[in-house]
Every structure is written in C-alpha cells, then in structure tokens.
Design an enzyme around this catalytic site. Structure first.
Site, PDB file in Angstrom:
ATOM      1  N   ARG A 158       0.934  -1.397  -0.248  1.00 37.62           N
ATOM      2  CA  ARG A 158       0.107   0.060  -0.166  1.00 37.62           C
ATOM      3  C   ARG A 158       0.889   1.252   0.252  1.00 37.62           C
ATOM      4  NH1 ARG A 158      -5.007  -2.021   3.725  1.00 37.62           N
ATOM      5  NH2 ARG A 158      -6.022  -3.899   1.895  1.00 37.62           N
ATOM      6  N   GLU A 208     -13.091 -12.050  13.751  1.00 42.75           N
ATOM      7  CA  GLU A 208     -13.713 -11.167  12.521  1.00 42.75           C
ATOM      8  C   GLU A 208     -14.052 -12.041  11.363  1.00 42.75           C
ATOM      9  OE1 GLU A 208     -10.943  -8.552  10.612  1.00 42.75           O
ATOM     10  OE2 GLU A 208     -12.159  -8.110   9.370  1.00 42.75           O
ATOM     11  N   LYS A 215     -16.665  -8.759  14.366  1.00 43.03           N
ATOM     12  CA  LYS A 215     -16.421  -7.845  13.766  1.00 43.03           C
ATOM     13  C   LYS A 215     -16.589  -8.473  12.328  1.00 43.03           C
ATOM     14  CE  LYS A 215     -12.337  -5.489  11.690  1.00 43.03           C
ATOM     15  NZ  LYS A 215     -10.753  -4.330  11.730  1.00 43.03           N
ATOM     16  N   GLY A 270     -14.446  -3.171   4.496  1.00 40.27           N
ATOM     17  CA  GLY A 270     -14.581  -4.549   3.183  1.00 40.27           C
ATOM     18  C   GLY A 270     -14.086  -4.159   2.050  1.00 40.27           C
ATOM     19  N   ARG A 277     -10.162   0.760   5.358  1.00 38.13           N
ATOM     20  CA  ARG A 277      -9.542   1.253   4.696  1.00 38.13           C
ATOM     21  C   ARG A 277     -10.273   2.059   4.974  1.00 38.13           C
ATOM     22  NH1 ARG A 277     -10.012  -3.832   0.746  1.00 38.13           N
ATOM     23  NH2 ARG A 277     -11.270  -4.980   3.134  1.00 38.13           N
TER      24      ARG A 277
HETATM   25  P1  13P Z   1     -11.252  -3.062   6.124  1.00 35.77           P
HETATM   26  O1  13P Z   1     -12.534  -2.241   7.268  1.00 35.77           O
HETATM   27  O2  13P Z   1     -10.206  -2.206   5.376  1.00 35.77           O
HETATM   28  O3  13P Z   1     -12.166  -3.830   5.491  1.00 35.77           O
HETATM   29  O4  13P Z   1     -10.357  -3.957   7.349  1.00 35.77           O
HETATM   30  C1  13P Z   1     -10.805  -4.145   8.173  1.00 35.77           C
HETATM   31  C2  13P Z   1      -9.921  -5.708   9.105  1.00 35.77           C
HETATM   32  O5  13P Z   1      -9.358  -5.711   9.863  1.00 35.77           O
HETATM   33  C3  13P Z   1      -9.681  -6.283   8.467  1.00 35.77           C
HETATM   34  O6  13P Z   1      -8.738  -7.574   9.022  1.00 35.77           O
END
Ligand code: 13P
Length: 336
Positions: free
Chosen positions: A40, A184, A226, A268, A297
């Site tokens: 990135r 998550e 999450k 996401g 992100r």
């Molecule tokens: P995003 O919000 O970019 O999807 O990332 C959250 C995250 O912790 C990914 O593991």
C-alpha cells in the site's frame, strides 16, 4: 486460577469490550501485515521500510483528538514493538492518548486442503504464549480474521467449519490471557452475487462461528464481533443503505447472542462514503448490541494518499483521517 481471580478477569474483559464499542466511538484497524502495508505504501509512492511503516502509523495514532472518535487501535506485531518519536512504545503511546491498544494475532491465510479456492487462517500454534507476551507489552485486545469467498458453490461447509473452529480457539486463548477477542469472520464482497446470497452465506458463517464460540466457552460479553455488512457483491448493482442495514441486522439477530459486548463492522473495501452510509443506516435499526465501526481502508486511505511520505503533509493527512473518523463517529452518536 481461583474462581474469584477468574471472575475478576471476566469483569475486566467485559469492561474493556464495552469500552471498545460504546461512547459513540469505534475501532481503527491499522494492522495491515508488513507485506500488505508495504505494497500500500508503494502504491502511494512511498518506498516501503520499517521506518516508513512506523512513521505512517505514528501519523495515524497521534492525529490530534483521535480518541474522541476512536476507542481502540489494532496494530500488527511489528508496530506493537516500535516506538513513537517521543520514545514511548506504540501501546504506551496509544493508551496515553486515551485509546486501547490492540494486536492482530493471526498470521495470514493459507490454502485449505480439501477446499480448492478457499483458505484457512494460520497462527494457532504457540498462540497462548504469544497472547501472553502481547498482553505484557500492553495490548488489551486482539483480532483474528477468517475469510470466506462467495462463488458458485462456495464457501464450502468444510471452509466454514475450519474457519469457525480457528476463530473459537483463538478467542478462547485470548480470554484466558485477559485480552478481548475481536472476532472477524469476513464474507468477501468480491463477485457479482446479489445481496440475498451474501445474506444467506453470512448467516451460515455467523451461525457456525456462534456455535464454535459457545462450544469453546467464550464469554460473549467479553468479546466483540467484527463481521462484514450484508451488501451485494462488489460487481452487482448497489443496494441502498436501508437494504443493507435491514439485511445485516436481520442476519445478525438470527445468528449471534444478544449478550455480545458489541458488533464493530469492517469496511470490506467499500469506499469511505459507502461504508459510512451503510453504518449510519444500520445504527437506525434497533439491535440488542451496540453497533459501530472497526474500519481499515475506509478510514485510512485518504490519509495515506494525502501523506505520500511527505513530512510536510503530516497535518493534512491527520486531518483527512479525522474527517473519516468524524463521519462515522457522528453516525454512531446520532443513533445512540
Ligand atoms: P477493512 O475495514 O479495510 O475491511 O479492514 C478491516 C480489517 O481489520 C481487515 O482485517
């Protein structure tokens, strides 16, 4: 461990978990692996190095007033061991700024044998020792991400079972070490599938995760879930935030316990505006748990592209981060 020690630890876990998801604040996910962060940075024109990764993360966590909208920051292991310019370790600095330091404890994904095209998240071996060390370094919570792809006949039952099982083992290890697990399970938005398909897959995944967590004796009130929001696939026609919110809350209510400390959604890969609009709509619906953000992100992309490695752009980059945080914090507060 005596019963009273266990009860005190559970009380501490529950208080920490509540602090992560209440008060109108959410979680900043700044835990990209060294590899992901490096690519990135390079995409933004910044040569990747440990120093640049550290400078970028310092810029994020020291954004003035960040703690007004951010309850906790998830770091990767490299950053957990790095130091701010003032000499404090990242966990000490984050705590000093009024936020909870967290750590991503999975070690990424690997192909899952028996499930072509699917992955399993790695990092369970030695995890009890690692989480003990992270707690000693100041971490208060820990994240593990399982990934599920949506395709013709995927995710497979086997990928769902192995992903849920790993999440439950990690969550139990965290609670035993006094760290709040941020669990998550991410159903990826890649693909052209409709929202109903995401809803069906997310329901299957969350039901399996809830069962595995209960089997492992994980205290729901001492953890944060999450999940993905229930959207159509990224290649399908976009649905309104109200559609996304209705499907998301319906799926969650049908699958996860009411006494979870809270639900903090990932972004996401959706744009900052889309993620914020969907979260705002979710917050308008009644739910048994607090709902907030744990975005990566959607919070940090504008800051990274404003900074681009230029020390003279630090303040502007911090303001870009704060704009995104406020956008999501305001929705959280408005509905609270
Ligand atoms: P995003 O919000 O970019 O999807 O990332 C959250 C995250 O912790 C990914 O593991």
């Amino acid at each position: 461990m005596t019963r009273s020690t266990r009860a005190a630890m559970d009380g501490g876990l529950r208080a920490t978990a509540r602090r992560l998801v209440t008060g109108g604040r959410g979680i900043l996910a700044a835990d990209e692996s060294v590899r992901t962060m490096s690519s990135r940075l390079e995409d933004a024109g910044v040569p990747a190095s440990a120093q640049q990764r550290c400078a970028y993360r310092e810029l994020l966590v020291t954004a003035p007033g960040l703690a007004e909208g951010v309850s906790g920051v998830i770091l990767c292991e490299e950053t957990l061991r790095q130091h701010l310019a003032d000499g404090r370790s990242f966990p000490d600095g984050i705590a000093g700024l009024g936020m909870l330091p967290g750590i991503k404890v999975d070690t990424g994904t690997a192909p899952l044998a028996g499930a072509p095209g699917e992955t399993v998240t790695t990092g369970l071996d030695g995890l009890p020792d690692r989480v003990g060390e992270y707690a000693a370094l100041g971490a208060r919570f820990a994240k593990w991400r399982a990934v599920f792809v949506v395709a013709d006949d995927l995710p497979s039952p086997w990928a769902i079972r192995t992903g849920a099982h790993a999440l439950a083992r990690y969550a139990a290890d965290c609670q035993a070490a006094g760290l709040v697990p941020v669990v998550e399970p991410e159903v990826l938005a890649d693909g052209g599938h409709p929202l109903d398909r995401t809803a069906a897959v997310t329901a299957r995944v969350l039901a399996a995760v809830a069962t595995a967590l209960a089997d492992a004796g994980v205290d729901p009130a001492g953890m944060v879930l999450k999940p993905n929001m229930v959207t159509a696939g990224a290649g399908a026609s976009v649905r309104t935030p109200a559609d996304v919110a209705r499907a998301t809350v319906e799926v969650l209510r049908a699958t996860v316990p009411d006494d979870l400390a809270g639900v903090a959604f990932l972004s996401g890969g959706w744009s900052s505006a889309t993620a914020a609009a969907n979260l705002a709509a979710i917050r308008e619906l009644p739910a048994p748990w607090p709902t907030t953000f744990s975005f990566g992100r959607a919070l940090v992309n504008p800051a990274l592209h404003t900074w681009r490695g230029d020390p003279g752009a630090v303040s502007a980059a911090q303001e870009a981060l704060l704009v995104e945080v406020r956008r999501n914090t305001a929705t959280t507060r408005a509905a609270a």
